[in-house]
Design a protein around this motif. Structure first.
Motif, PDB file in Angstrom:
ATOM      1  N   UNK A   1       1.016  -1.030  -0.082  1.00  0.00           N
ATOM      2  CA  UNK A   1      -0.233  -0.239   0.067  1.00  0.00           C
ATOM      3  C   UNK A   1       0.925   1.167  -0.059  1.00  0.00           C
ATOM      4  N   UNK A   2       0.675   2.149  -0.798  1.00  0.00           N
ATOM      5  CA  UNK A   2       1.300   3.654  -0.842  1.00  0.00           C
ATOM      6  C   UNK A   2       1.202   4.216   0.542  1.00  0.00           C
ATOM      7  N   UNK A   3       2.308   4.850   0.867  1.00  0.00           N
ATOM      8  CA  UNK A   3       2.226   5.400   2.222  1.00  0.00           C
ATOM      9  C   UNK A   3       2.954   7.006   2.140  1.00  0.00           C
ATOM     10  N   UNK A   4       1.970   7.928   2.420  1.00  0.00           N
ATOM     11  CA  UNK A   4       2.085   9.291   2.303  1.00  0.00           C
ATOM     12  C   UNK A   4       1.988  10.095   3.678  1.00  0.00           C
ATOM     13  N   UNK A   5       3.083  11.104   3.890  1.00  0.00           N
ATOM     14  CA  UNK A   5       3.153  11.632   5.078  1.00  0.00           C
ATOM     15  C   UNK A   5       2.418  12.931   4.876  1.00  0.00           C
ATOM     16  N   UNK A   6       1.911  13.552   5.835  1.00  0.00           N
ATOM     17  CA  UNK A   6       1.259  14.942   6.000  1.00  0.00           C
ATOM     18  C   UNK A   6       1.335  15.589   7.330  1.00  0.00           C
ATOM     19  N   UNK A   7       2.715  16.543   7.054  1.00  0.00           N
ATOM     20  CA  UNK A   7       3.365  17.088   8.371  1.00  0.00           C
ATOM     21  C   UNK A   7       2.985  18.815   8.361  1.00  0.00           C
TER      22      UNK A   7
ATOM     23  N   UNK B   1      -5.992  17.990   7.481  1.00  0.00           N
ATOM     24  CA  UNK B   1      -5.756  16.713   7.856  1.00  0.00           C
ATOM     25  C   UNK B   1      -7.052  15.728   7.504  1.00  0.00           C
ATOM     26  N   UNK B   2      -8.153  16.421   7.673  1.00  0.00           N
ATOM     27  CA  UNK B   2      -9.498  15.648   7.675  1.00  0.00           C
ATOM     28  C   UNK B   2      -9.561  15.412   6.157  1.00  0.00           C
ATOM     29  N   UNK B   3      -9.415  16.634   5.298  1.00  0.00           N
ATOM     30  CA  UNK B   3      -9.353  16.472   3.755  1.00  0.00           C
ATOM     31  C   UNK B   3      -8.473  15.372   3.281  1.00  0.00           C
ATOM     32  N   UNK B   4      -7.355  15.374   3.741  1.00  0.00           N
ATOM     33  CA  UNK B   4      -6.229  14.306   3.396  1.00  0.00           C
ATOM     34  C   UNK B   4      -6.634  12.963   3.809  1.00  0.00           C
ATOM     35  N   UNK B   5      -7.285  12.823   4.950  1.00  0.00           N
ATOM     36  CA  UNK B   5      -7.992  11.512   5.252  1.00  0.00           C
ATOM     37  C   UNK B   5      -8.978  11.115   4.228  1.00  0.00           C
TER      38      UNK B   5
ATOM     39  N   UNK C   1      -8.613   7.713   2.024  1.00  0.00           N
ATOM     40  CA  UNK C   1     -10.076   6.698   1.863  1.00  0.00           C
ATOM     41  C   UNK C   1     -10.189   6.572   0.500  1.00  0.00           C
ATOM     42  N   UNK C   2     -10.451   7.650  -0.461  1.00  0.00           N
ATOM     43  CA  UNK C   2     -10.827   7.557  -1.817  1.00  0.00           C
ATOM     44  C   UNK C   2      -9.641   6.770  -2.914  1.00  0.00           C
ATOM     45  N   UNK C   3      -8.495   6.934  -2.274  1.00  0.00           N
ATOM     46  CA  UNK C   3      -7.522   6.204  -3.356  1.00  0.00           C
ATOM     47  C   UNK C   3      -6.962   5.062  -2.552  1.00  0.00           C
ATOM     48  N   UNK C   4      -7.422   4.865  -1.442  1.00  0.00           N
ATOM     49  CA  UNK C   4      -6.497   3.603  -0.767  1.00  0.00           C
ATOM     50  C   UNK C   4      -5.111   3.780  -0.465  1.00  0.00           C
ATOM     51  N   UNK C   5      -4.840   4.919  -0.015  1.00  0.00           N
ATOM     52  CA  UNK C   5      -3.303   4.670   0.595  1.00  0.00           C
ATOM     53  C   UNK C   5      -3.222   4.990   1.935  1.00  0.00           C
ATOM     54  N   UNK C   6      -2.370   4.793   2.749  1.00  0.00           N
ATOM     55  CA  UNK C   6      -2.130   5.260   4.395  1.00  0.00           C
ATOM     56  C   UNK C   6      -1.439   6.444   4.063  1.00  0.00           C
ATOM     57  N   UNK C   7      -1.975   7.388   5.348  1.00  0.00           N
ATOM     58  CA  UNK C   7      -1.613   8.580   5.732  1.00  0.00           C
ATOM     59  C   UNK C   7      -0.881   8.639   6.880  1.00  0.00           C
ATOM     60  N   UNK C   8       0.072   9.138   6.960  1.00  0.00           N
ATOM     61  CA  UNK C   8       0.832   9.346   8.155  1.00  0.00           C
ATOM     62  C   UNK C   8       0.876  10.733   8.631  1.00  0.00           C
TER      63      UNK C   8
ATOM     64  N   UNK D   1      11.056  13.661  11.356  1.00  0.00           N
ATOM     65  CA  UNK D   1       9.709  13.325  10.702  1.00  0.00           C
ATOM     66  C   UNK D   1      10.007  12.699   9.418  1.00  0.00           C
ATOM     67  N   UNK D   2      10.732  13.478   8.785  1.00  0.00           N
ATOM     68  CA  UNK D   2      11.280  12.708   7.606  1.00  0.00           C
ATOM     69  C   UNK D   2      12.056  11.527   7.592  1.00  0.00           C
ATOM     70  N   UNK D   3      12.846  11.474   8.506  1.00  0.00           N
ATOM     71  CA  UNK D   3      13.765  10.149   8.681  1.00  0.00           C
ATOM     72  C   UNK D   3      12.610   9.152   8.990  1.00  0.00           C
ATOM     73  N   UNK D   4      11.637   9.299   9.999  1.00  0.00           N
ATOM     74  CA  UNK D   4      10.669   8.224  10.205  1.00  0.00           C
ATOM     75  C   UNK D   4       9.651   7.952   9.102  1.00  0.00           C
ATOM     76  N   UNK D   5       9.387   8.847   8.199  1.00  0.00           N
ATOM     77  CA  UNK D   5       8.745   8.531   7.117  1.00  0.00           C
ATOM     78  C   UNK D   5       9.295   7.463   6.010  1.00  0.00           C
ATOM     79  N   UNK D   6      10.807   7.675   5.974  1.00  0.00           N
ATOM     80  CA  UNK D   6      11.531   7.218   5.169  1.00  0.00           C
ATOM     81  C   UNK D   6      11.754   5.642   5.709  1.00  0.00           C
ATOM     82  N   UNK D   7      11.846   5.605   6.810  1.00  0.00           N
ATOM     83  CA  UNK D   7      11.988   4.366   7.840  1.00  0.00           C
ATOM     84  C   UNK D   7      10.846   3.526   7.545  1.00  0.00           C
TER      85      UNK D   7
END
Ligand code: FCA
Length: 336
Positions: A35-41, A54-58, A62-69, A82-88
């Motif tokens: 599953x694609x994972x995308x961050x929103x900082x 964040x609600x809009x990004x959620x 939900x529409x495209x089926x990716x994970x939002x962090x 946070x960027x390190x943690x997203x990469x990890x």
């Protein structure tokens, strides 16, 4: 229904599929795509504006089926961590409203090194030479235009109340180190002057922090100097900027009848507009935080998934809301 179920099942980790007793992939067969994972900082997760983003990004997730962090990044150190943690965690990119626009080059370098795509929202990155990093896709307010709308709303209400300019002054809370904020407050001042409000009665006061205590302090300092003013027009770069200043007028003995405050965002003033009696906070210019969150997350998803790069500069518009119409506008926006 079946298609939806299959799509969902494809996105589930293998362990969960086995646990759920779904069909096992044949030995040696292709593994389900991850599953694609995308961050929103965001810089100020306590501000409703960013919670609505964040609600809009959620909704996009939900529409495209990716994970939002979703991660709050109040300072530079937390942003880089946070960027390190997203990469990890295997993310492919992130949308960011940075706590400091001058971190832009460091954020871009770190993201590039980790192979992460970046889209900026609200606050545009600035390089060491003071110029915008125009190569990084940006979505934000039409700041000058929205500022002018705030200024025109102040003037319209001043005329409605029949105030004379000679008895009135404008307190404009500024945060000029942030371009979107400076463009908004300059727009407010330009609109006041275009309507004939005397330049000599427009006072800027700088907030040190972009929250209610910051604008409260800034406005208090100004009000202590400018005595003899009967009515105040009050505005700033966002709702918090105006709310703090309105609280300062109250502390200095001005009643709601002698204050016209106009904010920007339209998301951080809902409790204020709901108060049973009107306060000096008269209106806000609503810009759609959920839409900005949805669109930036959607653009990032398409960029990652299909390689379609987003437009480099997208702007959102605003519209005035008051106690009279805010519920209707925000219901239509899906906020209320
Ligand atoms: C800036 C402000 C926020 C919001 C956003 C669009 O980031 O700090 O309150 O106005 O722009």
């Amino acid at each position: 229904m079946l298609t939806t179920f299959r799509r969902l099942a494809l996105g589930l980790p293998l362990a969960l599929l086995l646990f759920a007793g779904c069909s096992k992939p044949a030995a040696g067969g292709p593994a389900a795509p991850a599953k694609i994972k995308l961050g929103f900082l965001v810089k100020q997760p306590e501000e409703p504006w960013f919670q609505y983003e964040w609600k809009g990004a959620d909704r996009a997730a939900a529409k495209y089926g990716f994970d939002l962090i979703k991660i709050g990044v109040p300072d530079g150190e937390k942003t880089l961590a946070a960027i390190d943690s997203l990469a990890a965690n295997g993310a492919s990119g992130f949308v960011i409203c940075t706590p400091d626009v001058r971190l832009g080059p460091a954020i871009v370098a770190k993201a590039r090194a980790a192979g992460l795509k970046v889209i900026t929202v609200d606050d545009r990155f600035v390089g060491a030479d003071g110029q915008f990093l125009t190569e990084v896709p940006y979505l934000g307010m039409s700041a000058g235009k929205i500022g002018e709308m705030s200024g025109r709303t102040l003037v319209a209400e001043m005329q409605h109340r029949g105030w004379a300019a000679a008895d009135t002054a404008a307190c404009i809370v500024t945060f000029e180190e942030l371009d979107t904020a400076r463009e908004r407050t300059e727009g407010i001042i330009a609109a006041l002057q275009a309507a004939g409000f005397p330049a000599a009665r427009i006072f800027k006061t700088a907030q040190k922090t972009t929250d209610i205590p910051g604008s409260f302090d800034a406005a208090n300092a100004l009000l202590a100097q400018k005595t003899g003013v009967k009515h105040w027009l009050v505005a700033g770069m966002n709702d918090s900027g105006t709310l703090g200043a309105v609280r300062a007028t109250e502390g200095n003995g001005f009643t709601a009848a002698d204050v016209i405050g106009v904010g920007i965002n339209g998301t951080d003033c809902l409790d204020e507009l709901r108060k049973s009696a009107p306060t000096g906070f008269h209106a806000s210019i609503y810009a759609s935080a959920p839409q900005e969150g949805f669109l930036t997350a959607e653009m990032l998803y398409h960029w990652v998934k299909d390689g379609t790069p987003p437009p480099l500069d997208t702007r959102s518009d605003g519209r005035p809301i008051t106690r009279e119409n805010f519920e209707q506008v925000l219901k239509a926006e899906g906020i209320l």
